[in-house]
Design an enzyme around this catalytic site. Sequence first.
Site, PDB file in Angstrom:
ATOM      1  N   ASP A  84       0.847  -1.198   0.000  1.00  0.00           N
ATOM      2  CA  ASP A  84       0.000   0.000   0.000  1.00  0.00           C
ATOM      3  C   ASP A  84       0.877   1.239   0.000  1.00  0.00           C
ATOM      4  O   ASP A  84       1.965   1.244   0.593  1.00  0.00           O
ATOM      5  CB  ASP A  84      -0.909   0.010   1.228  1.00  0.00           C
ATOM      6  CG  ASP A  84      -1.938  -1.106   1.192  1.00  0.00           C
ATOM      7  OD1 ASP A  84      -2.344  -1.497   0.085  1.00  0.00           O
ATOM      8  OD2 ASP A  84      -2.331  -1.585   2.274  1.00  0.00           O
TER       9      ASP A  84
ATOM     10  N   ASP B 195      -7.060  -1.529  -4.459  1.00  0.00           N
ATOM     11  CA  ASP B 195      -8.146  -1.207  -3.524  1.00  0.00           C
ATOM     12  C   ASP B 195      -9.125  -0.223  -4.153  1.00  0.00           C
ATOM     13  O   ASP B 195     -10.346  -0.350  -3.995  1.00  0.00           O
ATOM     14  CB  ASP B 195      -7.570  -0.593  -2.238  1.00  0.00           C
ATOM     15  CG  ASP B 195      -6.659  -1.551  -1.495  1.00  0.00           C
ATOM     16  OD1 ASP B 195      -6.901  -2.769  -1.569  1.00  0.00           O
ATOM     17  OD2 ASP B 195      -5.717  -1.079  -0.846  1.00  0.00           O
TER      18      ASP B 195
END
Length: 203
Positions: free
Chosen positions: A115, A131
Amino acid sequence: MIIALAAIFAVLVAADQVTKVLAADMLKTVGSSAEFIPGFIRFEYCENTGMAWGLLSDKTFLLTIVSAAMVAILVYFLVRCYKPMPNLIKAAIVIICAGAVGNLIDRIAFNYVRDFIAFDFVDFPVFNIADSCVTIGVIILAVGLIFVKSGREFLKAMDEEDKKKSEERKARRMESKSSAQSAEPEGTDRSAESTEETENDGE
């Protein structure tokens, strides 16, 4: 349309993987960050072994199985209902699958998800392109099924098809049960005849 959907899928998965590689290379270490739009968005490298907000941390294997199952179900639904399915719904499913596959690649290859996108103006988990694809795809899917006429008609047609199949299965069960019941007396008569013949032979 199939080529367009395949292109969307390929571009999104590639974009997710390339940006993750760049983030890991530029930010170098976990927790390091760089301002992108001050006060709004920054890049912060994280290696997530769970879900958002730390849910299911270190449950990589479970999340891998769930992600793979979700992709399989969505692909099956897309293939099974491809012809009557509105293009918007097809696109939404492909976008969701692209996001799921993007993170699935990370979990299989690294046992964590990379991330790197963070908001400064709100308390929100660090996320990535994959995401975003899942979130956007789900929103498009919901809007397409609830607010778009073709989507509502598609849902209605699917519901009617399910009811029709359910009635057909019920009819087959009733027919099978009826056939079994009608066959019982015949079997009983034959058994009685056999018994009588045995008794006559004994005499």
